[in-house]
Structure formats: structure tokens, C-alpha cells
Design a protein around this motif. Structure first.
Motif, short mmCIF file in Angstrom:
data_model
loop_
_atom_site.label_atom_id
_atom_site.label_comp_id
_atom_site.label_asym_id
_atom_site.label_seq_id
_atom_site.Cartn_x
_atom_site.Cartn_y
_atom_site.Cartn_z
N ARG A 116 6.76 0.65 -2.78
CA ARG A 116 5.98 1.89 -3.02
C ARG A 116 5.54 1.98 -4.48
O ARG A 116 4.41 2.39 -4.77
CB ARG A 116 6.81 3.12 -2.62
CG ARG A 116 6.91 3.29 -1.11
CD ARG A 116 7.49 4.64 -0.69
NE ARG A 116 8.53 5.16 -1.53
CZ ARG A 116 9.85 5.00 -1.33
NH1 ARG A 116 10.26 4.35 -0.26
NH2 ARG A 116 10.73 5.51 -2.15
N HIS B 240 2.72 -0.40 -4.95
CA HIS B 240 1.54 0.16 -4.30
C HIS B 240 0.87 1.19 -5.20
O HIS B 240 -0.35 1.20 -5.36
CB HIS B 240 1.92 0.79 -2.95
CG HIS B 240 0.84 1.59 -2.33
ND1 HIS B 240 0.78 2.96 -2.41
CD2 HIS B 240 -0.26 1.21 -1.64
CE1 HIS B 240 -0.29 3.39 -1.80
NE2 HIS B 240 -0.94 2.35 -1.32
N GLY C 64 -3.45 -1.37 -2.51
CA GLY C 64 -3.10 -2.19 -1.36
C GLY C 64 -2.32 -1.42 -0.32
O GLY C 64 -2.37 -0.19 -0.25
N ARG C 65 -1.57 -2.17 0.49
CA ARG C 65 -0.79 -1.57 1.57
C ARG C 65 0.66 -2.00 1.42
O ARG C 65 0.99 -3.18 1.56
CB ARG C 65 -1.34 -2.04 2.92
CG ARG C 65 -0.57 -1.52 4.12
CD ARG C 65 -1.22 -1.91 5.44
NE ARG C 65 -1.51 -3.33 5.58
CZ ARG C 65 -0.66 -4.25 6.04
NH1 ARG C 65 0.57 -3.89 6.39
NH2 ARG C 65 -1.01 -5.51 6.15
N ALA C 66 1.51 -1.03 1.12
CA ALA C 66 2.95 -1.31 1.01
C ALA C 66 3.49 -1.67 2.38
O ALA C 66 3.12 -1.07 3.39
CB ALA C 66 3.69 -0.11 0.45
N ARG D 128 5.96 -1.79 5.47
CA ARG D 128 6.88 -0.81 6.04
C ARG D 128 8.32 -1.28 5.82
O ARG D 128 8.61 -2.48 5.82
CB ARG D 128 6.63 -0.65 7.55
CG ARG D 128 5.29 -0.04 7.90
CD ARG D 128 5.16 0.26 9.39
NE ARG D 128 5.80 -0.68 10.27
CZ ARG D 128 5.19 -1.74 10.83
NH1 ARG D 128 3.92 -1.99 10.60
NH2 ARG D 128 5.86 -2.54 11.64
N VAL E 78 3.65 -5.90 -0.85
CA VAL E 78 2.34 -5.25 -0.74
C VAL E 78 1.31 -6.28 -0.29
O VAL E 78 1.30 -7.40 -0.80
CB VAL E 78 1.91 -4.62 -2.09
CG1 VAL E 78 0.50 -4.05 -2.01
CG2 VAL E 78 2.88 -3.56 -2.55
N ARG E 79 0.45 -5.88 0.61
CA ARG E 79 -0.68 -6.72 1.04
C ARG E 79 -1.97 -6.05 0.57
O ARG E 79 -2.03 -4.83 0.38
CB ARG E 79 -0.72 -6.87 2.55
CG ARG E 79 0.46 -7.67 3.09
CD ARG E 79 0.27 -7.98 4.57
NE ARG E 79 1.40 -8.71 5.09
CZ ARG E 79 1.57 -10.03 4.99
NH1 ARG E 79 0.66 -10.75 4.39
NH2 ARG E 79 2.63 -10.60 5.49
N ASN E 80 -3.02 -6.83 0.38
CA ASN E 80 -4.34 -6.35 -0.03
C ASN E 80 -4.30 -5.61 -1.37
O ASN E 80 -5.02 -4.62 -1.56
CB ASN E 80 -4.98 -5.48 1.05
CG ASN E 80 -5.15 -6.22 2.35
OD1 ASN E 80 -5.55 -7.39 2.35
ND2 ASN E 80 -4.84 -5.60 3.46
N GLY F 22 -0.11 -2.57 13.84
CA GLY F 22 0.31 -3.75 13.08
C GLY F 22 1.51 -4.39 13.76
O GLY F 22 2.03 -3.89 14.75
#
Length: 183
Positions: free
Chosen positions: A35, A38, A43-45, A47, A138-140, A171
Motif C-alpha cells: 500500500r 502504491h 499502479g495496483r497494489a 491483494r 505492485v503491478r502497473n 482477477g
């Protein structure tokens, strides 16, 4: 018509991998780190329930081979260890942010090598690249983290798992199929 089910079952595959799966406290620490990254980098943290360290990725494996994978894993021996996650990094091309240990414990490397060797001996195909222990956070990501070091997160590792990756509209959902203790 009675032969249709067995034929269909032979074509069923599962996307699987072996991994280290964090306990609740470690998962919470990893998720907090994700987080924070992010917030800093976009991007996207990931889960919390998807955080792991991959030991061996197999991809799509026939359902009938899952039991064979479990037998191979049962033959792998390893010692428990503590993974000290103190490093941050980025793979710019893939826009992935990760955390890892600046020095991988020998027990981790030995476990990954032993598992890969047993899997290959059993005829399973693995990615042909060096083991790079990390946890994707993180992605993206839009940027790399400013710092490359971070406070140490101590992860006591006492087992490894076989995981199935199941696609969902939200996802991938990861499901631990089986766990083996390190002794």
C-alpha cells in the motif's frame, strides 16, 4: 455418452506453482508495504491474499498430474529459516515493484534448487531462468520506488505450498492445494 466425461477430464488443466505462503502477520506487513509503494508509485497494489514468494512456476498442468506433483513435493527436504525482507526494487519493463532479501538465506536457495531438480527429474517443465526470490507488491507502477532499502520485515518460513491460480472476473484467486512442513 458415458465416455464423454473421462475424455473431458483428461483435457482439464490447472495453473499451478509452488510457493512460500506468508503467515497472517507477515502478510499484513507485506500488504502495508504494498500500500505504501502504491501511494508513492501508483499502479495496483497486490491483494493481501495473493502475496507469496514463488519457488517454481509450472503453468497449466493436467489435473491428473496434481497428485504426481504432490508426491514429488513430499520428497523435498528443507530446513525452516527466517527471510529478512529489506530491499525494494522495480522491473521497469513489466512495471512491477517487489521486495526481497538483500541476502537470500542458503536454506531458501537449497529448497528452491531441490524442488526444481525433483520436478525436472519427474518430467515437469519449468521456466529456464535463474531463481530470483522476490514478492510482487505492485503491478502497473508508474514509477520506481525512491528508496531501494526498507525496514526489515522478518518472515519465519516453516513450510512451502502448492497453489492453484483460478481466474475470476476480479482477477486471479489463489488457492493453496497442499502444504509441506520444513524440518
Amino acid at each position: 455418452m458415458a465416455d464423454a466425461a473421462p475424455t473431458a477430464a483428461r483435457g482439464v488443466t490447472r495453473r499451478v506453482f509452488f510457493a512460500l505462503w506468508p503467515d497472517a502477520a507477515t502478510a499484513a506487513g507485506l500488504h502495508a508495504r504494498a500500500r505504501a509503494l502504491h501511494t508513492e508509485c501508483g499502479g495496483r497494489a497486490m491483494r493481501r491474499d495473493t502475496l507469496h514468494l514463488t519457488l517454481a512456476f509450472l503453468g497449466n498442468v493436467p489435473q491428473d498430474d496434481i497428485t504426481r506433483l504432490e508426491h514429488v513435493a513430499a520428497e523435498v527436504r528443507g530446513a525452516p529459516f527466517v527471510l529478512e525482507l529489506d530491499q525494494l526494487g522495480a522491473w521497469h519493463r513489466n512495471r512491477i515493484l517487489w521486495t526481497s532479501a538483500s541476502a537470500a538465506p542458503q536454506a531458501l536457495v537449497t529448497l528452491a534448487d531441490a524442488l526444481a531438480l525433483r520436478l525436472r527429474e519427474a518430467g515437469f517443465v519449468l521456466e529456464d531462468r535463474a531463481f530470483a526470490p522476490h514478492i510482487t507488491l505492485v503491478r502497473n507502477a508508474r514509477a520506481a520506488p525512491m528508496a531501494q532499502t526498507c525496514p526489515v520485515l522478518r518472515w519465519p518460513v516453516a513450510s512451502f505450498v502448492l497453489v492453484a491460480s483460478e481466474p475470476t472476473p476480479a482477477g486471479a484467486r489463489y488457492r493453496v492445494l497442499r502444504r509441506w512442513p520444513l524440518r
